[in-house]
Design an enzyme around this catalytic site. Structure first.
Site, PDB file in Angstrom:
ATOM      1  CG  ASP A   1      -1.787   1.004   1.241  1.00 12.30           C
ATOM      2  OD1 ASP A   1      -2.333   1.527   0.354  1.00 12.30           O
ATOM      3  OD2 ASP A   1      -2.115   1.730   2.426  1.00 12.30           O
ATOM      4  CE  LYS A   2      -0.294   7.421  -2.038  1.00 14.73           C
ATOM      5  NZ  LYS A   2       0.213   8.531  -0.890  1.00 14.73           N
TER       6      LYS A   2
ATOM      7  CG  ASP B   1      -3.375   9.071  -2.790  1.00 16.82           C
ATOM      8  OD1 ASP B   1      -4.204   9.933  -3.359  1.00 16.82           O
ATOM      9  OD2 ASP B   1      -2.735   9.518  -1.947  1.00 16.82           O
TER      10      ASP B   1
END
Length: 853
Positions: free
Chosen positions: A214-215, A483
């Site tokens: 994930d970011k 995102d």
């Protein structure tokens, strides 16, 4: 309007603004809402997409201010999903989706029990040993003759005699080893706070080929920091805040003194700074709120970039003091409040890649249109600039996220003409979207460039070095985030997930034909291109079996892949596809509730305890505190766990097979009789007291120090091929067992021909010594517990020789002749094997041997 926290659904910690349905925004009380007479609510069928919603609501003629029934459209701005939290105020709402129809439930998956690849390989080897058991039993029974009516009884007896071939104790030893690995991980001070929630798969950490990350909250802190402001002729950084503060105050002072023509008395740099900072203070969707816990004023917005820019404006004394649906109030450096009326607001979308707002200052007849966005979409809409492209590239090279800001002044007549066209386009029944886009194009022309901002998305500690180490270790990292595309691309660059030598290829498609064209373009430069694909495009590809397989096969050859605007289900689907297509071990790491499906779908799930709560941590196999810990978890603990378990498993195979070979040779020599050579305490003690501790002590073996393993991540590549336990190594250990078992039995008969009555003591002593010596040969680094286990096993055996008089003739065993002849048998059994291992290491030394030296 209210603010909504969606971090457990989409992984974003920023609050989202939600508004009431249009016709109800003017109602004065909740009672008016109930009297409005909602006659019908029509919504779309349940689906997984968390970024889209459409429906209508009908009110009857009792709605305040309306003479007839009203039909209003509802969209994502009017929706509150399950598993989100209302951050401010209260709402009166209608529940539309419940239970399994909610977006949160539809994006979850049922967890499956995870089985390590090593366990599957061991199961396969065990099946091979069962086959060997049947073969050797059939050979001996066949040699004895099937003409005997009781041949099946001999078959059963031989199977019981050779039952040691089946490694029943292996499961117990492996579980004990896994528990030890989990204990060592949990008490490692270098990765303090790590929790092992699934102790059955620590070896999987040593064979990871793909890491899905994930970011937000994983690679980044989700903390945006203003760094630079470029006005064309002047660049300001954070170190220039005092200068900018003075310039802005001077510009406002002169503006108040000469409102007609401030440019005549202000320097161009001051006017440029004034216009740019005011644009940053007005062109956004940020709302100041009061923190319930601290009582302090905080900014909330859907994008942390906007918050960072508003905070920058505040740091030089242009403060956003109030915002409502219709007005924005700024407090300038002179302490004077300036109120602006919001006429139109055009929020950022992934399609437009820009955000705009039309304002009118109180007391003014002119309108101001501000627009900000990515340089690629802003360049055609502004007047030609000779510096924009170069400066944007310079800021991007520094890992900063750039935003181009422009303005356009509109007269009363220009605005009214355009507004009428825009309202007509909104009411169009045919080609509405095209009409709206045409209106926006006419508005977004000949805009004046104000400047460029550079904002840094703060990375987690040691993310850059961690990603580089993983990449050097042969692990490909994919970023799967919810995102925006621009944000994901920027972080991919700044975190060094994508190196400077690699190009980013954006894949945004709306049809199957577009997907084929995009993959054809990707195929031209696979090894030097990193694809960046958004959620809608990914959905088109995943819906087609042929496109899905083609895309995954192409993407696996790329150095890195970025998937943005992904739903939780899409993240899990990508992980599953790569697992199946590659056949490699996959690890997923995340910190939010939207990462749970991905974590559970991967072979190894790692959860980070962060701002987004504990859902990912509780659903994971390993819980850590920050991303950089995964490097040590994988390349040190995972490497050790796989190496040790592979060696332990093969030694237990060897231990059971060698004693069965001795029994087989014994039976063959004595007319294929089903008589056991070892009985009672000897059989029990062989796999427990005499050899268990030395063999199990192999789980403490270390081939290289942890500093070297982390300094040279290339060592990890050898493990990904799975060569420590495969069919080749298994057959070599079987061959070694057959040789040593046969030598011990045959040599004992030849050397001790005159002492045949003591054949049990002779062969068993040589067998135990062989096992202890073979364990010692395999050890790379001696641990004091290893030495203790060897000594303790030897002492226990010597005590048994004295105590178990029914098995050992102590008078004969204590003679030098016995000792020398047993030593000879052991030497013949071990020396060729030891020599072969030595020659192999000399001719083809493993990589770690060079570093350990």
């Amino acid at each position: 309007s209210v603010f909504l926290r969606t971090d457990q659904l989409d992984g974003e910690t920023d609050w989202k603004l939600r508004r009431a349905v249009g016709p109800t925004q003017q109602l004065s009380s909740d009672q008016d809402l109930f009297e409005a007479g909602v006659t019908e609510i029509f919504v779309e069928a349940p689906k997984k997409d968390i970024y889209d919603f459409a429906g209508t609501v009908n009110f009857d003629c009792t709605l305040k201010g309306q003479a007839e029934s009203v039909r209003a459209a509802i969209d994502l701005d009017n929706a509150l999903w399950a598993n989100t939290v209302l951050a401010t105020s209260q709402v009166v709402a209608v529940v539309v989706y419940t239970g399994v129809e909610t977006r949160a439930t539809m994006n979850t998956s049922q967890p499956e029990s995870k089985v390590g690849l090593l366990d599957l390989e061991i199961n396969y080897c065990s099946k091979m040993l069962c086959l060997f058991l049947l073969i050797i039993t059939s050979v001996l029974v066949g040699a004895k003759g099937f003409d005997n009516a009781n041949w099946w009884l001999f078959m059963v007896r031989f199977m019981l005699l050779f039952s040691s071939i089946i490694p029943i104790s292996l499961r117990v030893n492996l579980d004990m080893a896994k528990t030890l690995y989990s204990f060592l991980i949990a008490r490692d001070k270098e990765i303090c706070g790590t929790i092992v929630r699934n102790s059955t798969i620590p070896e999987e950490l040593g064979r990871i080929s793909y890491l899905f990350s994930d970011k937000t909250g994983t690679l980044t802190k989700n903390l945006m920091l203003f760094r630079k402001l470029h006005l064309g002729v002047t660049m300001f950084g954070t170190q220039d805040l005092p200068e900018m503060m003075d310039r802005l105050a001077l510009a406002y002072t002169r503006l108040m003194a000469n409102k007609q023509d401030p440019c005549a008395i202000c320097a161009p740099e001051d006017i440029g700074l004034f216009r740019m900072v005011r644009a940053l203070g007005l062109c956004h969707n940020v709302t100041p709120t009061i923190d319930d816990e601290t009582g302090e004023s905080v900014f909330q917005a859907a994008s942390p970039d906007e918050v960072a820019l508003v905070q920058f404006a505040e740091s030089i004394n242009l403060v956003l003091s109030h915002r409502s649906l219709t007005t924005i109030t700024l407090t300038n450096p002179l302490g004077v409040d300036e109120e602006f009326e919001i006429i139109y607001n055009f929020p950022f979308t992934s399609e437009s890649k820009r955000m705009g707002i039309i304002l009118r200052q109180t007391g003014s007849t002119d309108y101001i249109f501000y627009l900000k966005g990515a340089d690629t979409v802003m360049t055609p809409r502004i007047e030609p600039s000779d510096w924009l492209e170069e400066e944007v590239l310079n800021l991007a090279r520094e890992g900063l996220r750039t935003l181009v800001v422009a303005e356009r002044m509109l007269s009363e007549q220009e605005f009214q003409t355009w507004s009428a066209e825009f309202q007509a386009a909104k009411c169009a029944l045919v080609d509405r979207q095209q009409a709206l886009e045409g209106c926006m194009e006419r508005l977004e022309t000949d805009m004046t460039l104000l400047g460029v901002t550079g904002v840094e998305d703060a990375l987690q500690d040691q993310v850059k070095s961690g990603l580089e180490t993983l990449r050097n270790g042969g692990i490909k990292v994919w970023m799967l985030t919810g995102d925006k595309l621009e944000t994901a691309s920027s972080i991919a660059r700044s975190s060094k997930l994508v190196s400077r030598t690699h190009a980013l290829q954006t894949i945004q498609i709306s049809s199957v034909d577009g997907a084929s064209d995009a993959m054809a373009q990707l195929r031209k430069s696979l090894l030097s291109t990193c694809p960046v694909i958004d959620g809608s495009s990914l959905g088109i590809i995943l819906a087609s079996a042929s496109l899905r397989d083609e895309f995954v096969l192409l993407a696996m050859q790329c150095p890195a892949v970025v998937c943005c605007r992904c739903s939780p289900t899409q993240k899990a689907q990508v992980v599953q596809l790569v697992k199946i297509a590659s056949g490699k071990r996959c690890c997923a790491i995340g910190d939010g509730g939207n990462d749970v499906s991905m974590i559970q779908a991967a072979d190894v799930g790692v959860g980070i305890v962060g701002k987004e709560g504990m859902q990912a941590s509780l659903a994971s196999d390993f819980s850590i505190l920050q991303f950089s810990y995964v490097v040590r978890l994988v390349q040190w603990h995972g490497r050790n766990a796989y190496r040790r378990s592979a060696c332990l498993s093969q030694f237990i195979f060897h231990r059971g097979l060698i004693i069965s070979v001795i029994q087989a040779v014994f039976s063959a020599l004595f007319y294929f009789s089903a008589i056991p050579i070892y009985n009672g305490w000897l059989m029990v003690g062989y796999s427990t007291w005499y050899t268990m501790l030395p063999v199990f002590s192999l789980v403490l073996d270390v081939d290289v120090k942890d500093e070297i393993a982390l300094q040279y991540p290339e060592l990890y590549r050898a493990l990904q091929k799975g060569r420590l336990l495969n069919m080749k190594t298994f057959l070599l250990w079987c061959l070694q067992s057959v040789y040593q078992g046969g030598v011990i039995m045959l040599m004992s008969i030849v050397v001790f021909e005159q002492s045949f009555l003591n054949i049990v003591a002779i062969t068993f002593t040589a067998l135990v010594l062989t096992e202890l010596i073979m364990v010692a040969i395999e050890i790379h680094t001696w641990h004091w517990l290893m030495l203790l286990s060897q000594l303790l096993s030897a002492v226990l055996y010597l005590v048994s020789v004295v105590v178990l008089k029914s098995y050992f003739d102590f008078t004969y065993v204590s003679t030098w002749a016995f000792v020398l002849k047993v030593a000879l048998v052991t030497l013949v059994s071990c020396f060729p094997v030891t020599l072969a291992k030595y020659l192999k290491r000399r001719c083809k030394p493993p990589v770690y041997s060079k570093l350990s030296d």
